[in-house]
Design an enzyme around this catalytic site. Structure first.
Site, PDB file in Angstrom:
ATOM      1  N   GLN A 108     -12.234 -20.644 -29.965  1.00 49.38           N
ATOM      2  CA  GLN A 108     -13.768 -20.141 -30.157  1.00 49.38           C
ATOM      3  C   GLN A 108     -13.685 -19.262 -31.501  1.00 49.38           C
ATOM      4  OE1 GLN A 108     -14.767 -18.855 -26.199  1.00 49.38           O
ATOM      5  NE2 GLN A 108     -16.526 -20.257 -26.425  1.00 49.38           N
TER       6      GLN A 108
ATOM      7  N   ASP B  37     -10.525 -15.826 -24.859  1.00 57.14           N
ATOM      8  CA  ASP B  37      -9.162 -16.466 -24.031  1.00 57.14           C
ATOM      9  C   ASP B  37      -9.728 -17.972 -23.917  1.00 57.14           C
ATOM     10  OD1 ASP B  37     -11.253 -16.036 -22.186  1.00 57.14           O
ATOM     11  OD2 ASP B  37      -9.962 -14.718 -21.188  1.00 57.14           O
ATOM     12  N   HIS B  38     -10.822 -18.409 -24.366  1.00 59.32           N
ATOM     13  CA  HIS B  38     -11.044 -19.932 -24.188  1.00 59.32           C
ATOM     14  C   HIS B  38     -10.498 -20.948 -25.003  1.00 59.32           C
ATOM     15  CE1 HIS B  38     -14.773 -17.369 -22.791  1.00 59.32           C
ATOM     16  NE2 HIS B  38     -13.787 -17.586 -21.741  1.00 59.32           N
ATOM     17  N   VAL B  39      -9.251 -21.199 -24.595  1.00 59.33           N
ATOM     18  CA  VAL B  39      -8.644 -22.251 -25.333  1.00 59.33           C
ATOM     19  C   VAL B  39      -8.849 -23.656 -24.666  1.00 59.33           C
ATOM     20  CG1 VAL B  39      -6.754 -20.945 -26.288  1.00 59.33           C
ATOM     21  CG2 VAL B  39      -6.418 -21.676 -23.844  1.00 59.33           C
TER      22      VAL B  39
END
Lengths: 242, 591
Positions: free
Chosen positions: B348, B517-519
């Protein structure tokens, strides 16, 4: 059997391996019927009793106490870091999983350029080891530049050295990441001053009272509508009231 | 010595949101399901009750609910010519440490993606021409499914999770107070929005004055007592603020534990293996199907679990790594863009402002993990990009999440002392006045952003770590700058005296600094097997009895949190399995 004895007998089981295998259910069918709070999830309180467990070297203890009390000094706003228990906190944390680096990936090698690539210092050493080498190097630095122990320097001079560490303008030793060591101490002293008193610091919740954090509260539904108002809530801790 | 368990109809690898939703659907349809999770059993009332949960040091700072880097990490580099190095401490990969996965410790923002996301390539070409979609760096591709196709499953997930919010677009009708820029919804949220707290009030007033469309973020921190379609009861959120990184002992944060396990665990055709780490998926000799999985239990003993169907429902990086370790599908090669497994990693692209409004009383400790206000005026393709040098955008939000005293000690106006008496004074003065605008920016896949196996570093089982090669695209960098500038304007309108802008994309990408932490990505879904690992039913193009449901299937990342889209896809895939695949095993999509 009390909790401590229960834990001891459990570790004996684990040591024998084969017994532990059968004692540890990994296949589950149905909803667990044991609704007691899991022992290992209860807080692990600071180890008190007046003696240090990791910070056993007298010079190192004096040095880190002096550093912590410059990072959070005693003043009109409240007690210093050590007065608030932050050294007990640190010692306890270093003796525990944090100090052991229990969560870190520590396989070598550490390649040159790793810190630049990740934009953050990377360590194979544990925090406990970093304190041991860092405090020794800080004391050696003070002896070399001022001919005196860091703890015995005037507060202004201590601040000057700490500021140099923070900015990276001084290096304690070739094998010490001085800037990162400063950040480690700053982070840990803040943790001690602002974490739950159950961990040894934040005595009488002085850190929380300083900023007005109500602590380990679990329900604000009565206050959520008082938007923008000063609430003056008393701080509470995880330590059960007697 | 290896042991073999009795065969299951379906094996679920990882019991997070995706795994538990699939297991629930499939056991209800009568199938025998075994779930295998590397973590221990943890539950809300027995592990994170109110006497344990409100503890910033242990859960927020030490992250003890997460799977530690010691057990789960990867190596990282920005470019192909560098040697990747391991991420040694916690970074952007916040994997769950126990059953429930990251769905146990998540904050709780419950978003649907925008219709534009699913058809990003087609719609970009349609509106702006092919040169914008193919700029030489980006690797845009459609998902092979539209928003409208996914809508019923979004709705189902929101019912299971009890999500609190207000519709802004009901079957095309725009509704004031909701997100009028969202895709059309078939019905409203099951529970009403949470309260509007002070930072949200100030943000709402300012953005309304500026002509934008603020609304309360839909959340999994639910606003009132609720019974979900599985018969599971939830309670009202108490605004304690201990959500992100924490469990919830109050049954008010939606999680697999709070919403699904009470029903699922009681089914006689469901079995759960905990502390058991799947190390590979086993292929049949002909390579056309899989036969089951191999896993290592807590004592280091290896087992084989056979099954007719395998569903990989692990965290994004684990799902991708498991495919690579199992040798299923051709690994992606960034030099000629051949192969598929590992492609389209995206993150992100985050920017925003920290701000301090003098005289304010934010009471930041009253909050909920997902609570905040947002505008979508600069998200997705909600604004004209014709004269802009980027695609997509960001959800721009303010938070009423928490007032954690250790982490907030970093949130002081520029020039404030970081230590000494000056620090104490500054923190006392500004704790109540701080708020933020966080631009949760989209992330477009690039040709050189991918995952493969590291040649140097290994995990505790001796298997290669995953290796990430990635940096932000120029389009994403431009977007982050643009939205940062908008957030500065909003902060000024909110009356902030001190404004500190931030932009994570003005430096190279790193796994160490937690911008988000949005992978996502690694095993993208799509309609074309040349550019995707799984088809629109998340079925492997290579082995038809293998399904992957994880954020690894997203071909790009949007300006929203990913959880709800993972949940909706899981329900859709599970229904496709028991309604179509079981009757007629084989490829659900022909090419």
């Amino acid at each position: 059997m009390n909790r401590r004895e229960a834990l001891k007998s459990l570790s004996a089981l684990i040591a024998t391996g084969a017994v532990a295998a059968s004692a540890r259910a990994s296949e589950m069918q149905g909803y667990p019927s044991n609704l007691a709070v899991a022992d290992e999830f209860l807080p692990r309180p600071a180890m008190d009793g007046g003696k240090m467990h990791v910070l056993t070297d007298e010079t190192a203890l004096k040095t880190v106490t002096a550093v912590f009390d410059r990072l959070i000094p005693a003043d009109d706003l409240g007690p210093s870091a050590s007065e608030a228990g932050c050294i007990v906190f640190l010692d306890s944390q270093l003796a525990d999983r944090f100090g052991q680096g229990a969560q870190l990936y520590r396989e070598g090698p550490k390649l040159p350029g790793a810190d630049e690539l990740t934009q953050a210092p990377q360590f194979i050493a544990t925090p406990r080891e970093r304190y041991e080498t860092g405090l020794k190097a800080l004391e050696a630095y003070a002896q070399q530049t001022d001919g005196a122990a860091f703890a015995d320097l005037q507060p202004d001079r201590q601040d000057e050295i700490l500021q140099g560490m923070e900015e990276g303008s001084i290096s304690l030793a070739d094998d010490i990441n001085t800037k990162a060591f400063f950040e480690l101490m700053l982070q840990n002293v803040r943790e001690g001053y602002f974490s739950d008193p159950i961990y040894g610091g934040n005595k009488d919740m002085v850190g929380w009272k300083l900023i007005g954090f109500p602590g380990a509260r679990y329900d604000y539904r009565l206050y959520a509508d008082r938007v923008g108002q000063k609430l003056d809530l008393e701080s509470i801790s995880l330590i059960p009231l007697d | 010595m290896m042991t073999t368990n009795s065969k299951a109809d379906v094996i679920v690898v990882g019991l997070g949101w995706a795994g538990s939703l699939m297991a629930e659907e499939l056991t209800r349809a009568g199938l025998n399901v075994v779930a295998i999770d590397r973590g221990p059993w943890i539950d809300t009332s027995t592990h994170t009750p109110p006497a344990v949960d409100p503890d910033e040091l242990r859960w927020g700072i030490r992250k003890e609910l997460f799977s530690p880097p010691k057990d789960n990490t990867l190596t990282f580099r920005n470019t192909l010519d560098q040697t990747a190095v391991p991420q040694r401490d916690f970074g952007i990969f916040e994997l769950g440490g126990g059953v429930g996965g990251a769905g146990f410790h998540w904050a709780g923002m419950a978003w649907r993606f925008n219709p534009y996301d699913f058809e990003i390539r087609s719609k970009t070409i349609e509106r702006y021409g092919i040169d914008r979609a193919e700029d030489g760096e980006l690797q845009l591709q459609d998902w092979g499914i539209t928003y409208d196709e996914l809508e019923p499953f979004y709705d189902r997930w929101e019912r299971i999770a009890g999500i609190s919010g207000k519709a802004g677009n009901l079957n095309g009708e725009k509704i004031e107070g909701g997100n009028v820029l969202e895709g059309p919804r078939s019905r409203d949220y099951p529970t009403p929005p949470l309260k509007t707290l002070r930072s949200m009030e100030v943000f709402n007033e300012a953005t309304e004055r500026m002509g934008y469309h603020p609304f309360t973020i839909p959340v999994a921190n639910i606003s009132q007592a609720y019974v979900n379609p599985l018969g599971v009861s939830m309670g009202a959120c108490s605004y304690c603020g201990f959500c992100l990184g924490f469990g919830c002992g109050n049954f008010s944060k939606s999680s697999p534990q709070a919403c699904i396990f009470p029903a699922l665990m009681r089914r006689s055709n469901f079995r759960l293996l905990t502390e058991s780490c799947v190390t590979r998926v086993n292929k049949a000799p002909d390579g056309q199907t899989v036969t089951g999985v191999t896993y290592v239990d807590a004592h280091g003993k290896e087992h084989v679990q056979e099954g007719d169907i395998v569903c990989i429902t692990a965290f994004q990086i684990d799902s991708t790594r498991l495919m690579l370790l199992s040798g299923i599908g051709q690994p992606y090669d960034p030099r000629d863009q051949s192969g598929v497994v590992g492609r389209n990693f995206s993150f992100q692209t985050v920017s925003g402002v920290d701000m301090w409004i003098e005289g304010e009383q934010m009471n930041p400790f009253i909050g909920a993990g997902g609570l905040g206000s947002q505008i979508d005026d600069f998200n997705a393709d909600n604004f004209d990009h014709s004269d802009l040098d980027f695609l997509h955008g960001a959800g721009m939000l303010t938070l009423a999440r928490d007032g954690m005293p250790i982490s907030k000690a970093n949130k002081l106006p520029q020039g404030s002392p970081r230590w000494g008496s000056g620090f104490k004074q500054a923190y006392k003065d500004h704790y109540q006045t701080y708020t933020t605008i966080f631009n949760q920016g989209s992330s477009m896949p690039i040709k050189h952003g991918y995952l493969d196996l590291d040649p140097n570093y290994k995990d505790k089982f001796g298997q290669p770590l995953l290796r990430l090669t990635y940096d932000y695209s120029q389009s994403d960098r431009n977007m982050a700058k643009f939205t940062m500038d908008r957030s500065i304007e909003i902060a000024k309108e909110m009356g902030a005296q001190h404004i500190t802008p931030f932009n994570f994309a003005d430096k190279p990408f790193t796994t160490s600094i937690i911008a988000s932490d949005h992978v996502i990505g690694g095993t993208p879904m799509g309609a074309d097997p040349r550019t995707s690992v799984v088809n629109p039913y998340l079925q492997s193009w290579d082995c038809h009895n293998l399904f992957i449901c994880s954020a690894s299937v997203f071909p790009m990342n949007s300006g929203y949190n990913p959880t709800e889209t993972v949940g909706a896809l899981a329900i859709r895939t599970a229904q496709a399995i028991h309604q179509q695949y079981i009757q007629n095993p084989g490829a659900l999509v022909k090419v």
